[in-house]
Design a protein around this motif. Sequence first.
Motif, PDB file in Angstrom:
ATOM      1  N   THR A  77       0.849  -1.192   0.000  1.00 12.86           N
ATOM      2  CA  THR A  77       0.000   0.000   0.000  1.00 12.86           C
ATOM      3  C   THR A  77       0.886   1.244   0.000  1.00 12.86           C
ATOM      4  O   THR A  77       2.111   1.153   0.135  1.00 12.86           O
ATOM      5  N   LEU A  78       0.249   2.400  -0.124  1.00 17.94           N
ATOM      6  CA  LEU A  78       0.966   3.669  -0.108  1.00 17.94           C
ATOM      7  C   LEU A  78       0.786   4.400   1.221  1.00 17.94           C
ATOM      8  O   LEU A  78       1.000   5.608   1.307  1.00 17.94           O
ATOM      9  N   GLU A  79       0.419   3.664   2.245  1.00 16.73           N
ATOM     10  CA  GLU A  79       0.203   4.307   3.545  1.00 16.73           C
ATOM     11  C   GLU A  79       1.513   4.840   4.115  1.00 16.73           C
ATOM     12  O   GLU A  79       1.574   5.964   4.611  1.00 16.73           O
ATOM     13  N   GLY A  80       2.572   4.051   4.070  1.00 13.29           N
ATOM     14  CA  GLY A  80       3.862   4.509   4.573  1.00 13.29           C
ATOM     15  C   GLY A  80       4.744   4.946   3.429  1.00 13.29           C
ATOM     16  O   GLY A  80       5.792   4.356   3.171  1.00 13.29           O
ATOM     17  N   TYR A  81       4.316   5.999   2.728  1.00 12.64           N
ATOM     18  CA  TYR A  81       5.010   6.383   1.501  1.00 12.64           C
ATOM     19  C   TYR A  81       6.263   7.224   1.779  1.00 12.64           C
ATOM     20  O   TYR A  81       6.409   7.861   2.815  1.00 12.64           O
ATOM     21  N   HIS A  82       7.166   7.209   0.804  1.00  9.51           N
ATOM     22  CA  HIS A  82       8.376   8.032   0.844  1.00  9.51           C
ATOM     23  C   HIS A  82       7.966   9.507   0.740  1.00  9.51           C
ATOM     24  O   HIS A  82       7.024   9.842   0.018  1.00  9.51           O
ATOM     25  N   PRO A  83       8.660  10.421   1.445  1.00  8.70           N
ATOM     26  CA  PRO A  83       8.303  11.848   1.390  1.00  8.70           C
ATOM     27  C   PRO A  83       8.268  12.413  -0.021  1.00  8.70           C
ATOM     28  O   PRO A  83       7.556  13.398  -0.277  1.00  8.70           O
ATOM     29  N   GLY A  84       9.010  11.798  -0.948  1.00  9.37           N
ATOM     30  CA  GLY A  84       9.025  12.286  -2.322  1.00  9.37           C
ATOM     31  C   GLY A  84       7.712  12.108  -3.052  1.00  9.37           C
ATOM     32  O   GLY A  84       7.506  12.690  -4.120  1.00  9.37           O
ATOM     33  N   LEU A  85       6.790  11.302  -2.498  1.00  8.91           N
ATOM     34  CA  LEU A  85       5.471  11.104  -3.105  1.00  8.91           C
ATOM     35  C   LEU A  85       4.405  11.984  -2.456  1.00  8.91           C
ATOM     36  O   LEU A  85       3.245  11.952  -2.872  1.00  8.91           O
ATOM     37  N   LYS A  86       4.788  12.737  -1.462  1.00  4.62           N
ATOM     38  CA  LYS A  86       3.826  13.510  -0.675  1.00  4.62           C
ATOM     39  C   LYS A  86       3.009  14.463  -1.536  1.00  4.62           C
ATOM     40  O   LYS A  86       1.782  14.540  -1.409  1.00  4.62           O
ATOM     41  N   ASP A  87       3.666  15.180  -2.441  1.00  2.00           N
ATOM     42  CA  ASP A  87       2.968  16.176  -3.265  1.00  2.00           C
ATOM     43  C   ASP A  87       1.894  15.520  -4.130  1.00  2.00           C
ATOM     44  O   ASP A  87       0.742  15.983  -4.172  1.00  2.00           O
ATOM     45  N   ILE A  88       2.243  14.417  -4.808  1.00  7.27           N
ATOM     46  CA  ILE A  88       1.272  13.724  -5.667  1.00  7.27           C
ATOM     47  C   ILE A  88       0.092  13.219  -4.854  1.00  7.27           C
ATOM     48  O   ILE A  88      -1.079  13.448  -5.200  1.00  7.27           O
ATOM     49  N   LEU A  89       0.377  12.524  -3.765  1.00  6.57           N
ATOM     50  CA  LEU A  89      -0.678  11.873  -2.996  1.00  6.57           C
ATOM     51  C   LEU A  89      -1.589  12.884  -2.301  1.00  6.57           C
ATOM     52  O   LEU A  89      -2.806  12.674  -2.212  1.00  6.57           O
ATOM     53  N   GLN A  90      -1.035  13.981  -1.825  1.00  9.83           N
ATOM     54  CA  GLN A  90      -1.878  15.000  -1.186  1.00  9.83           C
ATOM     55  C   GLN A  90      -2.780  15.692  -2.206  1.00  9.83           C
ATOM     56  O   GLN A  90      -3.938  15.986  -1.904  1.00  9.83           O
ATOM     57  N   LYS A  91      -2.251  15.953  -3.408  1.00 13.07           N
ATOM     58  CA  LYS A  91      -3.083  16.553  -4.457  1.00 13.07           C
ATOM     59  C   LYS A  91      -4.203  15.602  -4.864  1.00 13.07           C
ATOM     60  O   LYS A  91      -5.344  16.030  -5.087  1.00 13.07           O
ATOM     61  N   GLU A  92      -3.891  14.327  -4.957  1.00 11.70           N
ATOM     62  CA  GLU A  92      -4.905  13.327  -5.303  1.00 11.70           C
ATOM     63  C   GLU A  92      -5.992  13.273  -4.224  1.00 11.70           C
ATOM     64  O   GLU A  92      -7.183  13.169  -4.520  1.00 11.70           O
ATOM     65  N   ARG A 117      -6.441  11.643 -10.675  1.00 13.84           N
ATOM     66  CA  ARG A 117      -5.849  11.193 -11.931  1.00 13.84           C
ATOM     67  C   ARG A 117      -5.124   9.861 -11.808  1.00 13.84           C
ATOM     68  O   ARG A 117      -4.837   9.206 -12.810  1.00 13.84           O
ATOM     69  N   SER A 118      -4.767   9.493 -10.594  1.00 11.92           N
ATOM     70  CA  SER A 118      -3.937   8.298 -10.417  1.00 11.92           C
ATOM     71  C   SER A 118      -4.626   7.207  -9.618  1.00 11.92           C
ATOM     72  O   SER A 118      -3.971   6.357  -9.027  1.00 11.92           O
ATOM     73  N   ASP A 119      -5.967   7.239  -9.600  1.00 11.10           N
ATOM     74  CA  ASP A 119      -6.694   6.245  -8.803  1.00 11.10           C
ATOM     75  C   ASP A 119      -7.080   5.020  -9.622  1.00 11.10           C
ATOM     76  O   ASP A 119      -8.010   4.302  -9.282  1.00 11.10           O
ATOM     77  N   ASN A 120      -6.364   4.789 -10.728  1.00  9.76           N
ATOM     78  CA  ASN A 120      -6.611   3.599 -11.546  1.00  9.76           C
ATOM     79  C   ASN A 120      -5.536   2.557 -11.231  1.00  9.76           C
ATOM     80  O   ASN A 120      -4.466   2.880 -10.693  1.00  9.76           O
ATOM     81  N   PRO A 121      -5.786   1.286 -11.536  1.00  4.36           N
ATOM     82  CA  PRO A 121      -4.862   0.207 -11.139  1.00  4.36           C
ATOM     83  C   PRO A 121      -3.429   0.380 -11.639  1.00  4.36           C
ATOM     84  O   PRO A 121      -2.472   0.149 -10.897  1.00  4.36           O
ATOM     85  N   LEU A 122      -3.269   0.805 -12.898  1.00  3.36           N
ATOM     86  CA  LEU A 122      -1.917   0.896 -13.455  1.00  3.36           C
ATOM     87  C   LEU A 122      -1.118   2.028 -12.815  1.00  3.36           C
ATOM     88  O   LEU A 122       0.065   1.860 -12.472  1.00  3.36           O
ATOM     89  N   ASP A 123      -1.739   3.205 -12.652  1.00  6.16           N
ATOM     90  CA  ASP A 123      -1.030   4.319 -12.025  1.00  6.16           C
ATOM     91  C   ASP A 123      -0.742   4.043 -10.556  1.00  6.16           C
ATOM     92  O   ASP A 123       0.295   4.480 -10.028  1.00  6.16           O
ATOM     93  N   GLN A 124      -1.619   3.324  -9.888  1.00  4.69           N
ATOM     94  CA  GLN A 124      -1.351   2.938  -8.504  1.00  4.69           C
ATOM     95  C   GLN A 124      -0.118   2.032  -8.444  1.00  4.69           C
ATOM     96  O   GLN A 124       0.715   2.158  -7.544  1.00  4.69           O
ATOM     97  N   ARG A 125      -0.008   1.148  -9.418  1.00  2.00           N
ATOM     98  CA  ARG A 125       1.178   0.280  -9.453  1.00  2.00           C
ATOM     99  C   ARG A 125       2.429   1.109  -9.711  1.00  2.00           C
ATOM    100  O   ARG A 125       3.486   0.879  -9.105  1.00  2.00           O
ATOM    101  N   ARG A 126       2.342   2.082 -10.622  1.00  2.00           N
ATOM    102  CA  ARG A 126       3.490   2.953 -10.889  1.00  2.00           C
ATOM    103  C   ARG A 126       3.935   3.657  -9.605  1.00  2.00           C
ATOM    104  O   ARG A 126       5.135   3.702  -9.291  1.00  2.00           O
ATOM    105  N   LEU A 127       2.993   4.220  -8.888  1.00  2.00           N
ATOM    106  CA  LEU A 127       3.330   4.925  -7.651  1.00  2.00           C
ATOM    107  C   LEU A 127       3.976   3.989  -6.634  1.00  2.00           C
ATOM    108  O   LEU A 127       4.935   4.364  -5.944  1.00  2.00           O
ATOM    109  N   LYS A 128       3.465   2.774  -6.531  1.00  2.00           N
ATOM    110  CA  LYS A 128       4.042   1.811  -5.589  1.00  2.00           C
ATOM    111  C   LYS A 128       5.465   1.425  -5.991  1.00  2.00           C
ATOM    112  O   LYS A 128       6.352   1.280  -5.136  1.00  2.00           O
ATOM    113  N   LEU A 129       5.705   1.273  -7.293  1.00  2.00           N
ATOM    114  CA  LEU A 129       7.052   0.944  -7.761  1.00  2.00           C
ATOM    115  C   LEU A 129       8.031   2.078  -7.455  1.00  2.00           C
ATOM    116  O   LEU A 129       9.128   1.845  -6.934  1.00  2.00           O
ATOM    117  N   PHE A 130       7.631   3.310  -7.771  1.00  2.00           N
ATOM    118  CA  PHE A 130       8.501   4.443  -7.465  1.00  2.00           C
ATOM    119  C   PHE A 130       8.712   4.564  -5.956  1.00  2.00           C
ATOM    120  O   PHE A 130       9.804   4.892  -5.500  1.00  2.00           O
TER     121      PHE A 130
END
Length: 243
Positions: free
Chosen positions: A50-65, A83-96
Amino acid sequence: MIDSRFAPFIAQATPIPATGPFATSEVPEDLEELRAKELKALGRVAVPRTLEGYHPGLKDILQKEERRGQKVANSSWHWDEPRSDNPLDQRRLKLFNGILLALAKRGHGGDATATDTEISARAWIGSTSLSLSLEIVGKHCTIVSRGYRRPDPALPASTPLTLSVKPGYDREVGDTWQDEDGNRLESKIAEIAAAIIVAGEAKFRSAFARTRSAQSRNASSAKGKRKRRAASASNAASNEFAS
């Protein structure tokens, strides 16, 4: 480099030659040794589910979402949906997220950004930056959203992706990894993170060599100008004396 005010107290180090050596207590001279060292230090790395414990570098994207989702939920007139609440973009965010967390384990930074058409990331190895991209392999369905053509949000998370490291701004592409049957990108995070660290060190050395070469050329040019000015002044003085 020492500020002139400290010069009487601290001796300035001899400038590093353009060709190195670059070895330190943490970084071996040989880049393949560095890769092996980083792989060993990283150990087994997994992508968080999950993206619950995300890296600080994702903060801007996730807060805007999150803000977009709240506005859409509270107003039927709000047009800017997540914009990123679809399965593929969620996977991209998790990979990054997994890559950035692995880099953080080794003392490096990074962040991710999102536009109307893509999600990308940037890794910081020391003060050297590298661009990271996650692109869909082959042809795929697209849609037009807000005037931009982008991958169809209905694409499944299993859609094959390629991760590329881009060291420069001239479309140069470094290492790449691709989803394969039974060997998806999620299983390659340690290998990817180690390669990014090596690429950052290699880019630093290359840039350092170019800077040193430019400094050397400028110094030689300045020295030549001083000699020409001195010769010109000497000739002028001789002519004046002769006259």
